[in-house]
Design a protein around this motif. Structure first.
Motif, PDB file in Angstrom:
ATOM      1  N   ILE A  54     -10.510  -1.157  11.907  1.00 43.91           N
ATOM      2  CA  ILE A  54     -10.454   0.310  11.828  1.00 43.91           C
ATOM      3  C   ILE A  54     -11.865   0.810  11.510  1.00 43.91           C
ATOM      4  CG2 ILE A  54      -9.414   2.305  10.651  1.00 43.91           C
ATOM      5  CD1 ILE A  54      -6.994   0.514   9.967  1.00 43.91           C
ATOM      6  N   GLU A  55     -12.289   1.800  12.277  1.00 41.79           N
ATOM      7  CA  GLU A  55     -13.663   2.314  12.152  1.00 41.79           C
ATOM      8  C   GLU A  55     -13.865   3.056  10.820  1.00 41.79           C
ATOM      9  OE1 GLU A  55     -16.598   5.542  14.353  1.00 41.79           O
ATOM     10  OE2 GLU A  55     -14.416   5.677  14.545  1.00 41.79           O
ATOM     11  N   THR A  56     -15.067   2.917  10.241  1.00 41.67           N
ATOM     12  CA  THR A  56     -15.408   3.639   9.013  1.00 41.67           C
ATOM     13  C   THR A  56     -16.451   4.699   9.322  1.00 41.67           C
ATOM     14  OG1 THR A  56     -14.951   1.835   7.480  1.00 41.67           O
ATOM     15  CG2 THR A  56     -16.621   3.399   6.779  1.00 41.67           C
ATOM     16  N   ARG A  57     -16.215   5.910   8.860  1.00 40.47           N
ATOM     17  CA  ARG A  57     -17.184   6.984   9.072  1.00 40.47           C
ATOM     18  C   ARG A  57     -17.253   7.848   7.811  1.00 40.47           C
ATOM     19  NH1 ARG A  57     -17.512  11.735  12.306  1.00 40.47           N
ATOM     20  NH2 ARG A  57     -15.286  11.773  12.688  1.00 40.47           N
ATOM     21  N   PHE A  58     -18.479   8.149   7.390  1.00 41.42           N
ATOM     22  CA  PHE A  58     -18.675   9.034   6.239  1.00 41.42           C
ATOM     23  C   PHE A  58     -19.406  10.291   6.696  1.00 41.42           C
ATOM     24  CE2 PHE A  58     -18.210   4.973   4.045  1.00 41.42           C
ATOM     25  CZ  PHE A  58     -17.532   5.308   2.879  1.00 41.42           C
ATOM     26  N   ILE A  59     -19.067  11.432   6.113  1.00 40.38           N
ATOM     27  CA  ILE A  59     -19.852  12.656   6.314  1.00 40.38           C
ATOM     28  C   ILE A  59     -20.334  13.082   4.928  1.00 40.38           C
ATOM     29  CG2 ILE A  59     -19.816  15.082   7.057  1.00 40.38           C
ATOM     30  CD1 ILE A  59     -17.587  14.357   9.056  1.00 40.38           C
ATOM     31  N   ILE A  62     -18.643  11.342   2.091  1.00 41.75           N
ATOM     32  CA  ILE A  62     -17.179  11.467   2.000  1.00 41.75           C
ATOM     33  C   ILE A  62     -16.562  10.745   3.196  1.00 41.75           C
ATOM     34  CG2 ILE A  62     -15.239  13.111   1.932  1.00 41.75           C
ATOM     35  CD1 ILE A  62     -17.049  13.414  -0.487  1.00 41.75           C
ATOM     36  N   ARG A  63     -15.532   9.909   2.922  1.00 41.45           N
ATOM     37  CA  ARG A  63     -14.933   9.105   3.996  1.00 41.45           C
ATOM     38  C   ARG A  63     -14.011   9.952   4.883  1.00 41.45           C
ATOM     39  NH1 ARG A  63     -14.283   3.642   4.043  1.00 41.45           N
ATOM     40  NH2 ARG A  63     -14.617   3.557   1.792  1.00 41.45           N
ATOM     41  N   VAL A  69      -6.356   5.109   7.733  1.00 44.85           N
ATOM     42  CA  VAL A  69      -7.377   4.876   6.702  1.00 44.85           C
ATOM     43  C   VAL A  69      -6.791   5.186   5.326  1.00 44.85           C
ATOM     44  CG1 VAL A  69      -9.602   5.699   5.794  1.00 44.85           C
ATOM     45  CG2 VAL A  69      -9.350   5.232   8.246  1.00 44.85           C
ATOM     46  N   LEU A  70      -6.055   6.277   5.226  1.00 45.68           N
ATOM     47  CA  LEU A  70      -5.458   6.681   3.942  1.00 45.68           C
ATOM     48  C   LEU A  70      -4.580   5.578   3.359  1.00 45.68           C
ATOM     49  CD1 LEU A  70      -4.931   8.881   1.786  1.00 45.68           C
ATOM     50  CD2 LEU A  70      -3.110   9.760   3.247  1.00 45.68           C
ATOM     51  N   ASN A 157      -6.795  11.464  -0.207  1.00 45.37           N
ATOM     52  CA  ASN A 157      -7.925  10.642  -0.644  1.00 45.37           C
ATOM     53  C   ASN A 157      -8.948  11.557  -1.310  1.00 45.37           C
ATOM     54  OD1 ASN A 157      -9.955   8.764  -0.950  1.00 45.37           O
ATOM     55  ND2 ASN A 157     -10.409   8.567   1.261  1.00 45.37           N
ATOM     56  N   ILE A 158      -9.220  11.293  -2.578  1.00 38.71           N
ATOM     57  CA  ILE A 158     -10.196  12.106  -3.310  1.00 38.71           C
ATOM     58  C   ILE A 158     -11.428  11.243  -3.575  1.00 38.71           C
ATOM     59  CG2 ILE A 158     -10.550  13.573  -5.354  1.00 38.71           C
ATOM     60  CD1 ILE A 158      -8.019  14.424  -3.915  1.00 38.71           C
ATOM     61  N   ASN A 159     -12.593  11.758  -3.328  1.00 38.55           N
ATOM     62  CA  ASN A 159     -13.795  11.009  -3.695  1.00 38.55           C
ATOM     63  C   ASN A 159     -13.771  10.762  -5.208  1.00 38.55           C
ATOM     64  OD1 ASN A 159     -16.766  11.516  -4.874  1.00 38.55           O
ATOM     65  ND2 ASN A 159     -16.796  10.193  -3.082  1.00 38.55           N
ATOM     66  N   GLY A 160     -14.141   9.554  -5.622  1.00 41.95           N
ATOM     67  CA  GLY A 160     -14.046   9.184  -7.041  1.00 41.95           C
ATOM     68  C   GLY A 160     -14.868  10.089  -7.953  1.00 41.95           C
ATOM     69  N   ASP A 161     -16.062  10.443  -7.505  1.00 44.22           N
ATOM     70  CA  ASP A 161     -16.917  11.318  -8.329  1.00 44.22           C
ATOM     71  C   ASP A 161     -16.266  12.699  -8.475  1.00 44.22           C
ATOM     72  OD1 ASP A 161     -19.022   9.354  -8.455  1.00 44.22           O
ATOM     73  OD2 ASP A 161     -19.461   9.866  -6.375  1.00 44.22           O
ATOM     74  N   ALA A 162     -15.692  13.191  -7.376  1.00 44.54           N
ATOM     75  CA  ALA A 162     -15.055  14.510  -7.404  1.00 44.54           C
ATOM     76  C   ALA A 162     -13.820  14.496  -8.309  1.00 44.54           C
ATOM     77  CB  ALA A 162     -14.674  14.930  -5.983  1.00 44.54           C
TER      78      ALA A 162
END
Ligand SMILES: Nc1ncnc2c1ncn2[C@@H]1O[C@H](COP(=O)(O)OP(=O)(O)O)[C@@H](O)[C@H]1O
Ligand SMILES: CC(=O)N[C@@H](CCC(=O)OP(=O)(O)O)C(=O)O
Length: 260
Positions: A54-59, A62-63, A69-70, A157-162
């Motif tokens: 499964i492809e991984t992409r970040f913007i 943020i994933r 993916v979730l 999915n929440i970014n850990g820092d956020a």
């Protein structure tokens, strides 16, 4: 008694100093500050996605999170990453319970932003403080994976820092983000202090990139909401957490300042 939210990045989870866990236990035992752990697990998620083709992409750090993916994100974060931390706290003499933002509806979320190209990425809209207080009152250290739930049962999915920042803001805790670098680095040198405006400019000028972007955004939002202390420290440094709570100069501290 005050609170500290300690965000442990996936980047450092494998190589974290063993003092990280004993420091958390010592902080709890000091009965001055209540520690709450939030963690990531980005590299392990990416590894498993790769195995599953499964492809991984970040913007901007943020994933991009499709339905498939979730599923993997939740499996890794609320599974192996969460339990690794819980086990290590217990091994260091502490009491700990792992939970995700889904459990007890600890973190309620809605879809993040207006442009939905990120897919199932959420932003936290409420934090159930009384659940955290119940655990802390029993001297149990909460370890939280950043998966949140909406009112309709959708998970996000929440970014850990956020996620860590949302909790720190809600309970007025200090925030410490533990990662695999010494802090915010500019021209090869660590910045011991940084104001929001300078941090925003460094993002615009691409001097802060990738996974450091959500950290800096989390820090800026916390300061705006009245959080008093926000820092980034290196989890590979011995006793970094104890040094921080004892007021030693370590890592990067964010300072209030005029923001754009
Ligand atoms: N200006 C910067 N200073 C420090 N690190 C930076 C900077 N810009 C980008 N980074 C990158 O951000 C990374 C930390 O983010 P990330 O890998 O997501 O960590 P974590 O998993 O701990 O959240 C560092 O390892 C570094 O490669
Ligand atoms: C939306 C989003 O980006 N979620 C992150 C959650 C894990 C995380 O934040 O891990 P680190 O702390 O290692 O970066 C992800 O899927 O990677």
């Amino acid at each position: 008694m005050s609170y500290i939210v300690i965000k442990c990045g996936g980047s450092v989870l494998e190589n974290i100093s063993s003092s990280f866990y004993s420091n958390i236990v010592d902080i709890m035992k000091s009965e001055k500050i209540k520690p709450i752990i939030v963690h990531g697990g980005g590299p392990d998620i990416t590894k498993l996605l790769k195995k599953m083709d499964i492809e991984t992409r970040f913007i901007n750090g943020i994933r991009v999170t499709s339905k498939d993916v979730l599923r993997v994100v939740e499996m890794v974060l609320s599974g192996s990453s969460n339990k690794t931390i819980v086990r290590n706290i217990i091994a260091n003499g502490g009491e700990s319970i792992g939970l995700s933002g889904v459990d007890g509806m600890l973190l309620e979320a809605k879809q993040f932003g207006e442009h939905h190209e990120l897919g199932f990425v959420g932003e936290v809209v409420s934090v159930k403080k009384r659940l955290l207080d119940k655990l802390l009152d029993e001297h149990v250290i909460p370890v939280i994976s950043p998966i949140a739930i909406g009112r309709n049962g959708q998970h996000w999915n929440i970014n850990g820092d956020a996620a860590a920042a949302a909790i720190a803001r809600e309970i007025n805790a200090s925030l410490c983000m533990v990662t695999n670098v010494a802090g915010v680095i500019k021209e090869g040198k660590i910045l011991h202090h940084i104001q929001s405006l300078e941090a925003e400019n460094m993002i615009s000028n691409q001097l802060i990139t990738g996974g450091m972007i959500p950290k800096v955004n989390a820090a800026i939002e916390c300061l705006r909401s009245g959080v008093k202390e926000v820092s980034i420290i290196n989890g590979m440094d011995d006793n970094a957490l104890l040094k921080l709570v004892n007021g030693e100069m370590i890592g990067t501290k964010f300072l209030e300042g005029i923001t754009c």
